[in-house]
Scaffold this motif. Structure first.
Motif, short mmCIF file in Angstrom:
data_model
loop_
_atom_site.label_atom_id
_atom_site.label_comp_id
_atom_site.label_asym_id
_atom_site.label_seq_id
_atom_site.Cartn_x
_atom_site.Cartn_y
_atom_site.Cartn_z
N GLU A 142 -24.81 13.94 -3.02
CA GLU A 142 -23.79 12.94 -2.41
C GLU A 142 -23.83 13.01 -0.85
O GLU A 142 -23.40 11.89 -0.36
N CYS A 143 -24.08 13.83 0.01
CA CYS A 143 -24.25 13.80 1.35
C CYS A 143 -25.32 13.08 1.87
O CYS A 143 -25.22 12.08 2.53
N LYS A 160 -22.28 5.03 4.56
CA LYS A 160 -20.96 5.40 4.57
C LYS A 160 -20.66 6.38 5.83
O LYS A 160 -19.48 6.66 6.32
N TYR A 215 -34.96 15.69 -3.16
CA TYR A 215 -34.12 14.49 -3.06
C TYR A 215 -34.62 13.81 -1.83
O TYR A 215 -34.90 12.58 -1.84
N GLU A 230 -26.38 5.02 1.91
CA GLU A 230 -25.48 3.88 1.76
C GLU A 230 -24.72 3.51 3.01
O GLU A 230 -23.83 2.52 2.93
N ALA A 287 -21.34 13.64 7.25
CA ALA A 287 -21.19 14.44 6.04
C ALA A 287 -21.70 15.81 6.18
O ALA A 287 -22.83 16.17 6.59
N GLU A 339 -26.60 10.41 -0.22
CA GLU A 339 -26.51 9.22 -0.54
C GLU A 339 -25.29 8.48 0.33
O GLU A 339 -25.51 7.29 0.68
N ALA A 340 -24.54 9.43 0.85
CA ALA A 340 -23.44 8.91 2.12
C ALA A 340 -24.20 8.36 3.21
O ALA A 340 -23.81 7.30 3.66
N TYR A 390 -18.60 16.67 1.43
CA TYR A 390 -18.99 16.19 0.08
C TYR A 390 -19.19 17.36 -0.73
O TYR A 390 -19.59 18.53 -0.38
N LYS A 391 -19.31 17.07 -1.88
CA LYS A 391 -19.31 18.22 -3.09
C LYS A 391 -20.77 18.52 -3.39
O LYS A 391 -20.90 19.67 -3.99
N SER A 392 -21.78 17.67 -3.09
CA SER A 392 -22.83 18.08 -3.30
C SER A 392 -24.10 17.58 -2.23
O SER A 392 -23.69 16.69 -1.61
#
Length: 290
Positions: free
Chosen positions: A41-42, A50, A72, A48, A11, A44-45, A36-38
């Motif tokens: 999001e990277c 992903k 974060y 999780e 990501a 969290e990917a 990813y857009k933010s």
């Protein structure tokens, strides 16, 4: 190439041609790069499952740390740094080719806030009356410019973005200082180092810690833990704990492997002093080609 031919999913803060993309591509040229857009999001990917890894910006030589990444990682995620990438940053002013000869009607300039700040002097003296609008990333700004043909707008972005989105480079190398670099963290759920050890590399470990409350000289005591062991620190920075004014956690970059006996002893002493210690792991630094 089909998806199952790639070894890892990576990501990155996109879209394609962002500085983060170039960092990810430089270290993992054969893997699957997923935009990813933010930054959250990277992160969290990875959390999780992903993707196996995420590449996110953490610090710029001119603008300092990227607070969103630091905060974060401290408050929201339990991840480790498996590698660090250093990239030279060169910014250009890009416009749609339709307006290549009409820069005098420029209405608005888009880019990531750090990129706009890195070009502050140029933009102030050259386009001081033009509105500057923060955007998700430099590449996203370039993509917006490529899709906008009814207004003369510009993006501050890199050469790769100009090529990817077929834009005209109206002004080259508009960054205020030419020693500009950005650090990127490669994040993983596993506390492991990137497989290829770079030549002449010094291992680095990042700790996030809080100081004991109501203890005079607490920061001095923490620094002494490393000083008497002759362990070098390359960075120390505070960030708000978000629990009230005057409450902070500290990010410390240490030029040592956390598995070394002296480092293990340092962690034990920090805990004995009343500190909480969160390790992001030990990693090596890689430099992308200019």
């Amino acid at each position: 190439m089909s998806e199952n031919k790639w070894e890892k999913r990576i990501a990155y803060l996109g879209p394609e041609a962002s500085f983060t993309y170039l960092a990810a591509k430089g270290l993992y040229p054969q893997d699957w790069h997923i935009p990813y857009k933010s930054i959250p999001e990277c992160i969290e990917a990875v959390s999780e499952g992903k993707v196996e890894l995420a590449v996110v910006p953490v610090e710029n030589a001119l603008e300092g740390s990227v607070p969103l990444t630091i905060d974060y990682l401290y408050h929201e995620a339990e991840l480790f740094v498996t590698a660090e990438v250093m990239s030279k940053i060169q910014q250009h002013l890009l416009v749609n080719k339709k307006f290549a000869e009409n820069l005098d009607v420029l209405e608005e300039i888009y880019s990531h806030p750090h990129a706009l700040a890195q070009c502050h002097k140029f933009l102030f003296y050259t386009h001081g009356s033009v509105k500057q609008t923060p955007y998700a990333s430099t590449a996203a700004a370039a993509e917006l410019v490529s899709q906008t043909e009814d207004r003369c707008i510009a993006a501050v972005a890199n050469l790769s973005a100009a090529e990817k989105y077929n834009l005209h480079i109206a002004e080259h190398n508009i960054h205020d200082f030419h020693f500009n670099h950005t650090r990127f963290f490669v994040l993983s759920k596993q506390n492991i180092k990137h497989g290829l050890v770079p030549l002449q590399s010094q291992p680095k470990t990042t700790f996030m810690l809080t100081l004991p409350t109501d203890v005079s000289g607490a920061l001095h005591q923490v620094l002494s833990v490393f000083a008497w062991r002759k362990i070098n620190l390359s960075k120390i920075e505070s960030r708000p704990l978000k629990t009230g004014l005057g409450n902070y956690f500290f990010i410390i970059d240490i030029l040592a492997d956390e598995e070394e006996p002296m480092m293990k002893g340092a962690v034990e002493e920090l805990i004995a002093l009343g500190c909480t210690v969160k390790s992001l792991g030990t990693y090596f630094t890689y430099v992308t080609p200019e």
